[in-house]
Design an enzyme around this catalytic site. Structure first.
Site, PDB file in Angstrom:
ATOM      1  N   LYS A  94     -17.390 -56.260 -52.038  1.00 11.92           N
ATOM      2  CA  LYS A  94     -17.374 -57.152 -50.888  1.00 11.92           C
ATOM      3  C   LYS A  94     -17.779 -58.549 -51.346  1.00 11.92           C
ATOM      4  CE  LYS A  94     -20.424 -55.341 -48.074  1.00 11.92           C
ATOM      5  NZ  LYS A  94     -21.461 -55.118 -47.025  1.00 11.92           N
ATOM      6  N   LYS A 143     -13.116 -49.565 -46.402  1.00  9.48           N
ATOM      7  CA  LYS A 143     -14.000 -49.694 -45.241  1.00  9.48           C
ATOM      8  C   LYS A 143     -13.414 -50.713 -44.274  1.00  9.48           C
ATOM      9  CE  LYS A 143     -18.284 -50.350 -46.419  1.00  9.48           C
ATOM     10  NZ  LYS A 143     -19.375 -50.962 -47.234  1.00  9.48           N
TER      11      LYS A 143
END
Length: 397
Positions: free
Chosen positions: A28, A86
């Protein structure tokens, strides 16, 4: 076993996470929001760096709840070969449609739906995710403002989230600015993974670089599946998974008394009809004798957290009406004794609204081996105490 997920921004941080013992490398961009996505070429480069040593996940970004937009991005990330993707589910009337749009992709890629504890998450979405083939669900925080997951949802509500995921067949994860003291509070819920970023960085600044020692400290707080005979310095409730036993501790270290005093909660309790249908104030006092494991405790790896006691009481109380103070005290004692380091516990449960003084019960319970030792030396187990105000009297129900 609960796994450790470490969020990294690329290959260099992935190497640090792997060296520190992370179970899942999660890609991320911390500077781009709660679920900021890294570039596709960064995902591919990191996949090459990890080279199958551990699973890799990647976030899809803080995307608007538009089915076509989300599906296109998830397909692009899935094509890199990551193990998990995700997807954030922000509050929206189109959240269900977004899940539906990913159903065919979920059949070939493990998708994790992310709900946000600080945005009034709709737990009804869990059934939707399960119905459309999602692999799992997790709770995170959308606003990185210094507040943690447990600041937004109390332990009993987190237990509910974990239990609901389990019933639906979803893997379950917890994240959200988690810090070291949160770990022993969350481990008893048995989530499949706990996610970290800020706690792995210098001065807990999530946009800074992760540090090897910080990764190792978090890793040491989460029991892992180590080969038999591997040494460990971790001392928490699931230590039995690593072969921990009270007999392995140097007895010369002695015990500490960990206590919670004057902890008052509204509780549905009582055997009388007039006590049903409402709460009354109950005061809890708990003292646990805990084996020490070092002469010089330095961090959360070396202590038994009193938060475990308070969280456990809150969770027990949230289950609903309890008939007897004795039953409530027994439940609290049993919960504290689940930790293999606790040798004995004293629990006092006091109802505060039935007269000019408190009424209740105080019990003392020992680990089985300690109870047998006491019986041999004294011929009788310790008696429970019933009390009214400062003296003993009658029943505590």
């Amino acid at each position: 076993m609960t796994k450790m997920l470490a969020s990294v921004n690329g290959g260099d941080e992935a190497e640090i996470a792997l060296a520190g013992g992370a179970d899942i490398v999660d890609l991320k961009d911390p500077a781009a929001g709660a679920l900021g996505a890294v570039a596709i070429d960064v995902i591919r480069q990191t996949m090459g760096t990890v080279a199958g040593r551990k699973p890799v996940s990647a976030v899809a970004g803080d995307l608007p709840m538009e089915p076509d937009t989300i599906r296109a991005k998830v397909e692009e990330i899935a094509a890199t070969g990551v193990d998990y993707v995700k997807i954030g589910f922000f509050p929206s009337a189109d959240a269900v449609a977004c899940a539906e749009a990913l159903a065919s992709l979920a059949a070939r890629t493990r998708l994790i739906g992310v709900l946000f504890a600080d945005l009034q998450p709709d737990l009804g979405l869990l059934a939707v995710l399960a119905r459309h083939g999602f692999h799992g669900a997790m709770l995170d925080t959308a606003k990185k403002d210094g507040r943690r997951l447990l600041d937004h949802l109390p332990p009993d509500q987190l237990h509910g989230f974990v239990d609901e995921c389990r019933e639906l067949g979803l893997k379950v994860g917890l994240a959200g600015s988690l810090e070291a003291p949160d770990i022993p509070r969350l481990l008893p819920m048995l989530p499949d993974f706990l996610g970290f970023r800020g706690a792995l960085c210098d001065q807990s600044q999530r946009e800074g670089a992760i540090e090897l020692e910080a990764v190792r400290q978090i890793r040491e707080l989460i029991p892992d599946e180590r080969p038999a005979g591997t040494a460990s310095s971790v001392d928490y409730r699931l230590l039995a998974a690593r072969g921990y036993s009270p007999g392995a501790v140097d007895p010369s270290l002695g015990t500490d008394k960990i206590f919670v005093r004057d902890f008052v909660l509204p509780v549905q309790i009582g055997a009388y009809s007039f006590e049903h249908g409402h709460t009354q104030k109950v005061r809890f006092d708990v003292v646990a004798d805990v084996l020490r494991v070092t002469h010089a405790p330095e961090d959360m790896r070396h202590v038994f957290s009193y938060d475990i006691i308070m969280d456990g009481i809150r969770t027990i109380v949230a289950r609903g009406h309890v008939q007897l103070s004795e039953a409530l005290a027994e439940q609290v004692a049993a919960l504290v004794l689940e930790d293999p380091r606790v040798m004995q516990v004293r629990v006092r449960v006091e109802k505060l609204e039935l007269g000019p003084g408190g009424v209740g019960v105080e019990i003392e319970r020992k680990r089985a081996s300690e109870q047998a030792h006491s019986a041999r030396h004294h011929g009788i187990a310790p008696a429970d105490s019933l009390f009214y105000g400062g003296g003993q009297k009658g029943s505590s129900s």
